[in-house]
Design a protein around this motif. Structure first.
Motif, mmCIF file in Angstrom:
data_model
loop_
_atom_site.group_PDB
_atom_site.id
_atom_site.type_symbol
_atom_site.label_atom_id
_atom_site.label_comp_id
_atom_site.label_asym_id
_atom_site.label_seq_id
_atom_site.Cartn_x
_atom_site.Cartn_y
_atom_site.Cartn_z
ATOM 1 N N ARG A 4 0.832 -1.197 0.000
ATOM 2 C CA ARG A 4 0.000 0.000 0.000
ATOM 3 C C ARG A 4 0.863 1.243 0.000
ATOM 4 O O ARG A 4 2.049 1.190 0.340
ATOM 5 C CB ARG A 4 -0.952 0.008 1.200
ATOM 6 N N PHE A 5 0.247 2.353 -0.358
ATOM 7 C CA PHE A 5 0.924 3.640 -0.302
ATOM 8 C C PHE A 5 0.963 4.095 1.145
ATOM 9 O O PHE A 5 -0.062 4.040 1.836
ATOM 10 C CB PHE A 5 0.171 4.666 -1.156
ATOM 11 N N PRO A 6 2.147 4.501 1.654
ATOM 12 C CA PRO A 6 2.226 4.886 3.073
ATOM 13 C C PRO A 6 1.215 5.967 3.409
ATOM 14 O O PRO A 6 1.126 6.991 2.734
ATOM 15 C CB PRO A 6 3.668 5.396 3.220
ATOM 16 N N GLN A 7 0.450 5.724 4.462
ATOM 17 C CA GLN A 7 -0.631 6.637 4.819
ATOM 18 C C GLN A 7 -0.105 7.943 5.384
ATOM 19 O O GLN A 7 -0.607 9.011 5.062
ATOM 20 C CB GLN A 7 -1.536 5.953 5.834
ATOM 21 N N ALA A 8 0.876 7.862 6.264
ATOM 22 C CA ALA A 8 1.393 9.060 6.930
ATOM 23 C C ALA A 8 2.403 9.751 6.032
ATOM 24 O O ALA A 8 3.599 9.715 6.241
ATOM 25 C CB ALA A 8 2.039 8.691 8.264
ATOM 26 N N ASN A 9 1.897 10.407 4.966
ATOM 27 C CA ASN A 9 2.781 11.086 4.018
ATOM 28 C C ASN A 9 2.605 12.589 4.166
ATOM 29 O O ASN A 9 2.427 13.311 3.195
ATOM 30 C CB ASN A 9 2.453 10.643 2.588
ATOM 31 N N SER A 10 2.611 13.050 5.441
ATOM 32 C CA SER A 10 2.348 14.450 5.722
ATOM 33 C C SER A 10 3.341 15.411 5.086
ATOM 34 O O SER A 10 2.956 16.528 4.726
ATOM 35 C CB SER A 10 2.303 14.673 7.235
ATOM 36 N N PRO A 11 4.647 15.080 4.931
ATOM 37 C CA PRO A 11 5.531 16.033 4.264
ATOM 38 C C PRO A 11 5.075 16.390 2.854
ATOM 39 O O PRO A 11 5.317 17.505 2.399
ATOM 40 C CB PRO A 11 6.879 15.292 4.245
ATOM 41 N N ALA A 12 4.425 15.463 2.152
ATOM 42 C CA ALA A 12 3.892 15.795 0.829
ATOM 43 C C ALA A 12 2.808 16.852 0.934
ATOM 44 O O ALA A 12 2.673 17.732 0.075
ATOM 45 C CB ALA A 12 3.354 14.534 0.154
ATOM 46 N N VAL A 13 2.009 16.786 1.998
ATOM 47 C CA VAL A 13 0.976 17.794 2.204
ATOM 48 C C VAL A 13 1.596 19.149 2.500
ATOM 49 O O VAL A 13 1.179 20.177 1.962
ATOM 50 C CB VAL A 13 0.048 17.356 3.353
ATOM 51 N N VAL A 14 2.607 19.170 3.376
ATOM 52 C CA VAL A 14 3.287 20.425 3.677
ATOM 53 C C VAL A 14 3.961 20.988 2.434
ATOM 54 O O VAL A 14 3.939 22.204 2.184
ATOM 55 C CB VAL A 14 4.321 20.204 4.795
ATOM 56 N N ALA A 15 4.561 20.118 1.618
ATOM 57 C CA ALA A 15 5.162 20.570 0.362
ATOM 58 C C ALA A 15 4.112 21.183 -0.548
ATOM 59 O O ALA A 15 4.371 22.178 -1.240
ATOM 60 C CB ALA A 15 5.855 19.399 -0.337
ATOM 61 N N ALA A 16 2.917 20.593 -0.553
ATOM 62 C CA ALA A 16 1.845 21.145 -1.376
ATOM 63 C C ALA A 16 1.480 22.552 -0.919
ATOM 64 O O ALA A 16 1.254 23.450 -1.735
ATOM 65 C CB ALA A 16 0.614 20.237 -1.313
ATOM 66 N N VAL A 17 1.420 22.751 0.409
ATOM 67 C CA VAL A 17 1.106 24.079 0.934
ATOM 68 C C VAL A 17 2.164 25.096 0.511
ATOM 69 O O VAL A 17 1.857 26.168 -0.009
ATOM 70 C CB VAL A 17 0.996 24.034 2.469
ATOM 71 N N LEU A 18 3.429 24.752 0.732
ATOM 72 C CA LEU A 18 4.508 25.698 0.414
ATOM 73 C C LEU A 18 4.574 25.994 -1.081
ATOM 74 O O LEU A 18 4.731 27.148 -1.495
ATOM 75 C CB LEU A 18 5.839 25.131 0.908
ATOM 76 N N LEU A 19 4.455 24.954 -1.909
ATOM 77 C CA LEU A 19 4.530 25.158 -3.347
ATOM 78 C C LEU A 19 3.347 25.966 -3.868
ATOM 79 O O LEU A 19 3.500 26.820 -4.749
ATOM 80 C CB LEU A 19 4.608 23.807 -4.067
ATOM 81 N N SER A 20 2.146 25.699 -3.330
ATOM 82 C CA SER A 20 0.977 26.435 -3.797
ATOM 83 C C SER A 20 1.077 27.916 -3.457
ATOM 84 O O SER A 20 0.730 28.778 -4.259
ATOM 85 C CB SER A 20 -0.298 25.837 -3.201
ATOM 86 N N VAL A 21 1.569 28.207 -2.253
ATOM 87 C CA VAL A 21 1.758 29.611 -1.885
ATOM 88 C C VAL A 21 2.814 30.260 -2.764
ATOM 89 O O VAL A 21 2.661 31.394 -3.224
ATOM 90 C CB VAL A 21 2.148 29.708 -0.396
ATOM 91 N N LEU A 22 3.903 29.545 -3.050
ATOM 92 C CA LEU A 22 4.959 30.091 -3.897
ATOM 93 C C LEU A 22 4.438 30.386 -5.295
ATOM 94 O O LEU A 22 4.711 31.444 -5.874
ATOM 95 C CB LEU A 22 6.127 29.094 -3.960
ATOM 96 N N VAL A 23 3.659 29.450 -5.838
ATOM 97 C CA VAL A 23 3.137 29.622 -7.196
ATOM 98 C C VAL A 23 2.254 30.858 -7.299
ATOM 99 O O VAL A 23 2.386 31.671 -8.213
ATOM 100 C CB VAL A 23 2.375 28.351 -7.625
ATOM 101 N N HIS A 24 1.339 31.028 -6.342
ATOM 102 C CA HIS A 24 0.393 32.139 -6.424
ATOM 103 C C HIS A 24 0.968 33.447 -5.904
ATOM 104 O O HIS A 24 0.686 34.513 -6.443
ATOM 105 C CB HIS A 24 -0.880 31.785 -5.655
ATOM 106 N N TYR A 25 1.797 33.377 -4.867
ATOM 107 C CA TYR A 25 2.324 34.603 -4.288
ATOM 108 C C TYR A 25 3.325 35.281 -5.223
ATOM 109 O O TYR A 25 3.435 36.514 -5.246
ATOM 110 C CB TYR A 25 2.969 34.295 -2.938
#
Length: 389
Positions: free
Chosen positions: A237-258
Motif C-alpha cells: 500500500r501507499f504509506p498513509q502518513a505522508n504528511s511532508p507531501a501535504v506540507v510541500a503542497a502548501v509551500l509550493l501552492s503559496v509560492l506559485v500564487h504569491y
C-alpha cells in the motif's frame, strides 16, 4: 468490562491532554506583551497552521508541536552526516533508545533556539524586560508539549504529535474560513463543499487501498500432523502518513500564487513536483528486499516466483506501480484546492485558507483511521488474551 474501562481511560487521557495543550496555547508568557498583527501575509498563515497561532500571541506553548515535527527530520539528516549517529542506528534496539534520547533533547534545543530567535527579532515589540524569564518559559513549554505527545502515544490513542497537530490546526481553522467567507460569500461555501468531499474520498482511497500479492507457505510435517501450506498475501500500500507531501503542497501552492506564477504551465510543474516528492518519500520508506528475506526466513514464497532476489525484484516492481498510483492521487489531492480556489479568483491568503482545508482533511482522515485501527487492535488483544495465557 475491563475492555470498556481500558478504552474509556485511553479516550479520557487523549481528550485531557488535548485540553491541557490548548490551555497552554492560550496561557500568556510572563513579561511578554504582543501587539495585534499588522497585516495579513500568506506566510503568516502557514506559521499559524504549524504553531496553532502561537507565534502571533506568544503563549507558553508558542511553538506548538513544530519542534516535535522538526526534530526527527533534523536528526535523520545528522545521522547521515555524523558517523557516530549512524553507528548507533546500526546497533538495533539499544542504539534506537539512545537516538530517541537525543531526539528528545533536540526538541528542547529547537524550542530554546526558537525562543531566543523570536525575542531577538521581536524583542522591542513584545518584551517588558526580563527576556531570560520569557526564554525559559517558552523552552519549558516546548519540553512540556513533548511530554504531552508522549503521554498520548503511550497511554492514549494515536500518535501524540499528529493528534496535537490536528488539534492546533482545527483551532485556527474557523478564523481562516471566516475570512474566506468575507471575501467570496456563498460561492466559497459551494466550492469548499466540493473540495471537501473530493479530498476526503481520495484520501480514504489512498489510505485504504492495497495490492495483495499472494503468498504460499511450504508444508511441514511435525509428527503426523502437517502445518503450513495455507495461502495468504502480502499487502502493498501507499504509506498513509505522508504528511511532508501535504506540507510541500502548501509551500509550493503559496509560492506559485504569491510570486504570480499561477498559469497552467506553473500549475503543471507544481503538480509534478508534489507527485515526485510523494513518490520518493514513499519509496524510501519501504524495503522490498527485507520483505523478501522475511518470506524466505518463514518458508513463504510467491507462487511462480523463485525465492530470494527474484521475489524481491517482483515485489519491487509491483510496489513501484502501487506507489506511482498513490503519488498520482496525492498530486490530485494537492491540486484540488488550487483548482477550486482558482474559480473564486482569490489571492495568496485565500489560497492558503483553501490549502489549509486540504491539510486538515488529510490529517483528520489519517488520524481517524489510525485511531480506529488502534482501537480494533486493542479490542482483539483483550478478546484473545485469555487464550494466550
Amino acid at each position: 468490562m475491563n475492555e470498556r474501562a481500558s478504552l474509556r481511560r485511553r479516550i479520557l487521557v487523549t481528550l485531557g491532554v488535548i485540553v491541557l495543550f490548548r490551555l497552554g496555547q492560550t496561557l500568556p508568557t510572563p513579561h511578554v506583551t504582543v501587539r495585534a498583527p499588522e497585516a495579513e501575509h500568506p506566510l503568516r498563515w502557514i506559521l499559524d497552521l504549524l504553531t496553532g497561532g502561537g507565534l502571533a500571541t506568544l503563549p507558553v506553548f508558542a511553538f506548538g508541536v513544530l519542534p516535535c515535527l522538526a526534530a526527527p527530520r533534523l536528526l535523520r539528516g545528522l545521522i547521515v552526516l555524523i558517523p557516530r549517529l549512524a553507528a548507533l542506528r546500526a546497533e538495533g534496539e539499544a542504539g534506537a533508545r539512545v537516538l530517541k534520547r537525543y531526539q528528545r533533547r533536540l526538541v528542547v534545543v529547537l524550542g530554546q533556539v526558537g525562543a531566543v530567535g523570536v525575542l531577538v527579532f521581536r524583542g522591542q515589540d513584545v518584551l517588558e524586560g526580563q527576556g531570560a524569564v520569557a526564554v525559559a518559559c517558552l523552552t519549558a513549554g516546548t519540553a512540556l508539549v513533548l511530554r504531552l505527545t508522549e503521554v498520548i502515544t503511550d497511554r492514549g490513542f494515536g500518535d501524540g504529535v499528529r493528534i496535537l497537530l490536528l488539534a492546533q490546526v482545527l483551532a485556527v481553522l474557523p478564523a481562516e474560513f471566516l475570512r474566506l467567507y468575507e471575501r467570496t460569500g456563498w460561492a466559497a461555501i459551494a466550492v469548499m463543499t466540493v473540495v471537501t468531499l473530493s479530498i476526503t474520498v481520495l484520501t480514504i482511497v489512498i489510505a485504504q487501498g492495497q495490492r495483495r500479492v499472494p503468498v504460499q507457505y511450504a508444508k511441514r510435517m511435525i509428527g503426523r500432523r502437517a502445518f503450513g501450506g495455507t495461502p495468504t498475501y502480502v499487502p502493498l500500500r501507499f504509506p498513509q502518513a505522508n504528511s511532508p507531501a501535504v506540507v510541500a503542497a502548501v509551500l509550493l501552492s503559496v509560492l506559485v500564487h504569491y510570486l504570480g506564477l499561477a498559469d497552467p504551465g506553473w500549475i503543471a510543474v507544481y503538480f509534478v513536483l508534489v507527485c515526485l516528492f510523494a513518490f520518493m518519500r514513499a519509496a524510501a520508506a519501504q524495503d522490498m528486499a527485507k520483505v523478501a528475506g522475511e518470506l524466505v526466513r518463514v518458508g513463504g514464497f510467491v507462487p511462480g516466483i523463485r525465492p530470494g532476489n527474484w521475489t524481491a525484484e517482483y515485489l519491487d516492481s509491483v510496489n513501484r506501480r502501487v506507489l506511482a498510483f498513490g503519488a498520482l492521487c496525492s498530486g490530485v489531492v494537492a491540486l484540488i484546492p488550487v483548482a477550486g480556489l482558482a474559480l473564486l479568483d482569490g489571492g495568496p491568503t485565500l489560497l492558503v485558507s483553501g490549502v489549509t482545508l486540504q491539510v486538515v482533511l488529510v490529517f483528520l482522515v489519517s488520524v481517524s483511521l489510525d485511531t480506529t485501527r488502534q482501537i480494533e487492535s486493542l479490542r482483539r488483544q483483550r478478546r484473545y488474551e485469555p487464550f494466550l495465557r
